[in-house]
Design an enzyme around this catalytic site. Structure first.
Site, PDB file in Angstrom:
ATOM      1  N   TYR A 109       3.586  -1.275   0.514  1.00  0.00           N
ATOM      2  CA  TYR A 109       3.404  -2.616  -0.030  1.00  0.00           C
ATOM      3  C   TYR A 109       2.531  -2.505  -1.277  1.00  0.00           C
ATOM      4  O   TYR A 109       1.497  -1.828  -1.273  1.00  0.00           O
ATOM      5  CB  TYR A 109       2.717  -3.531   0.992  1.00  0.00           C
ATOM      6  CG  TYR A 109       2.373  -4.884   0.417  1.00  0.00           C
ATOM      7  CD1 TYR A 109       3.240  -5.962   0.565  1.00  0.00           C
ATOM      8  CD2 TYR A 109       1.196  -5.086  -0.306  1.00  0.00           C
ATOM      9  CE1 TYR A 109       2.945  -7.199   0.016  1.00  0.00           C
ATOM     10  CE2 TYR A 109       0.893  -6.315  -0.866  1.00  0.00           C
ATOM     11  CZ  TYR A 109       1.775  -7.366  -0.705  1.00  0.00           C
ATOM     12  OH  TYR A 109       1.481  -8.580  -1.252  1.00  0.00           O
ATOM     13  N   GLU A 197       4.664  -9.142  -6.298  1.00  0.00           N
ATOM     14  CA  GLU A 197       4.721  -8.477  -5.006  1.00  0.00           C
ATOM     15  C   GLU A 197       5.920  -7.537  -4.960  1.00  0.00           C
ATOM     16  O   GLU A 197       7.029  -7.947  -5.298  1.00  0.00           O
ATOM     17  CB  GLU A 197       4.851  -9.547  -3.919  1.00  0.00           C
ATOM     18  CG  GLU A 197       4.245  -9.158  -2.615  1.00  0.00           C
ATOM     19  CD  GLU A 197       4.344 -10.295  -1.597  1.00  0.00           C
ATOM     20  OE1 GLU A 197       3.387 -10.464  -0.855  1.00  0.00           O
ATOM     21  OE2 GLU A 197       5.371 -10.978  -1.542  1.00  0.00           O
TER      22      GLU A 197
END
Ligand code: GDP
Ligand code: MN
Length: 390
Positions: A109, A197
């Site tokens: 991530y 993101e």
């Protein structure tokens, strides 16, 4: 303002952030042809909506043939996709992204946010990328690495190396990770983003790092200097009434109660919603008409509030400073006259030109409920609903 994954990936390409080869397909285009054009044996078909959790909701599918790519695209386009982030009503899928499928070896991530405590853009990374990141962050906050960026110098190499090594992006992966982080930061700064993101940032064949998913959102107050980003706005993904209201200079947020609110100023609008709730009612919306509202603007506010079929009463609460009660009153008269309003309207006016405003309302001969104070107005509005439904 949010944009779609395929648009974010296009932006990433401009910044040399590696993404899979892919193309967006609308209802009328052929997914099979697009898949055939790209080399490969497998393709990922991804629903494009402004909400995450698509993997869990069945919005990300793998096709083993070009025929299957077409079938899956046809299946997704036109469906209402429900994911953990859409609410039960889901979102209509109007296009899909067809991409060359990658063989995923590991998922990480990577994100950039504005941390309000430190007032700095902050890099966030985790070794546990993929679909469970929210769960990981809740269960084990230490599994999420954070690094704040000093705006005077920007994101520095050593910070990227530190973050990369802490999440296990070492060896051949480290220099790739550093480049991706720095490029993502540059993109974020250039475009006045609020969020970027990449989840997953994946290790794929030949030990390459690639952004398999991409999400960005931007500061609406800065859009005036980014026409390229402004062009990406998808009105289908926004509440139609909110879009219409902003076109009239009204600040409207839809809620799920039945007391329609028309108020001036965000603070008074919040207070009005609180007092309605205290009186046992539920606001149908937040609506701030702003300062110096013309009669037309007030009439438009009525129209937008009444487009919500749940509204059973309208409470108008104006404490006029820059506003003028006579203009507001003219707007109320216009609205009640022209819009065939069937629900009770409670009016509380105070401040600039209030006497003139009251005179206009009384002289109109129209039917409305007069209130002196806010608590009085809220009680009358809630009581009016009781009478309507009784
Ligand atoms: P989200 O669920 O809305 O965040 O959508 P993502 O784009 O992140 O896709 C969900 C999941 O699908 C990812 O976490 C991956 O595990 C998987 N996925 C996405 N692209 C590929 C791909 O090219 N190959 C494979 N095997 N899986 C993929
Ligand atoms: Mn994702």
């Amino acid at each position: 303002m949010n944009i779609h994954e395929y648009q974010t990936k296009e932006l990433f390409r401009h910044y040399d952030i590696p993404v899979p080869e892919g193309r967006v397909v609308h209802a009328d285009a052929a997914a099979a042809a697009v898949a055939e054009e790209m080399n490969g044996e497998r393709w990922v078909i991804k629903a494009q909506i402004h909400a995450g959790g698509r993997g869990k909701g069945g919005g990300v599918k793998i096709a083993e043939s070009v025929e299957q790519a077409q079938e899956l695209a046809d299946e997704l386009i036109g469906m209402r996709l429900v994911t953990p982030q859409t609410g039960p009503e889901g979102r209509l899928v109007q296009r899909v992204l067809v991409e060359q499928a990658q063989e995923i070896r590991q998922e990480y991530y990577l994100g950039l946010v504005i941390d309000r405590n430190s007032q700095r853009i902050t890099l966030i990374a985790s070794a546990s990328g993929g679909m469970e990141i929210e769960e990981v962050a809740r269960r084990d906050p230490n599994a999420v690495v954070r690094e704040a960026v000093d705006p005077a110098v920007g994101l520095l190499d050593f910070q990227c190396r530190k973050v990369a090594s802490r999440i296990g992006l070492t060896g051949k992966l480290m220099p790739q990770a550093v480049k991706i982080m720095k490029r993502l930061y540059r993109c974020f700064r250039d475009k006045d983003a609020l969020l970027a993101e990449v989840n997953p940032l994946a290790v794929v064949a030949d030990d390459r790092l690639m952004a398999l998913d991409a999400k960005m959102s931007f500061d609406s107050n800065a859009l005036f200097r980014h026409p390229d980003i402004t062009d990406l706005r998808d009105f289908d993904e926004e509440d139609a009434k909110e879009v219409e209201a902003s076109g009239h200079g009204l600040n409207y947020i839809a809620l799920d109660g039945d007391v329609g609110c028309i108020v001036n100023g965000a603070g008074l609008a919040m207070a009005t919603m609180d007092v309605i709730t205290l009186c046992g009612g539920r606001p149908a919306n937040f609506l701030d008409v702003g300062g110096g509202a013309s009669p037309e603007k007030i009439a438009n506010a009525f129209r937008i509030v009444l487009e919500d079929p749940n509204v059973k009463v309208i409470l108008l609460n104006i404490f006029a400073g820059i506003n003028r009660c006579d203009w507001v009153a003219e707007g109320i008269v216009q609205a009640i006259r022209d819009q065939h309003i069937e629900v009770p309207v409670v009016v509380r006016l105070a401040g600039t030109n209030v006497e003139e405003g009251r005179r206009i309302l009384e002289g109109s001969g129209l039917d409305y409920i007069k209130a002196e104070r806010l608590d009085d107005a809220a009680q009358k509005a809630v009581a009016a609903i009781g009478e309507v439904s009784a």
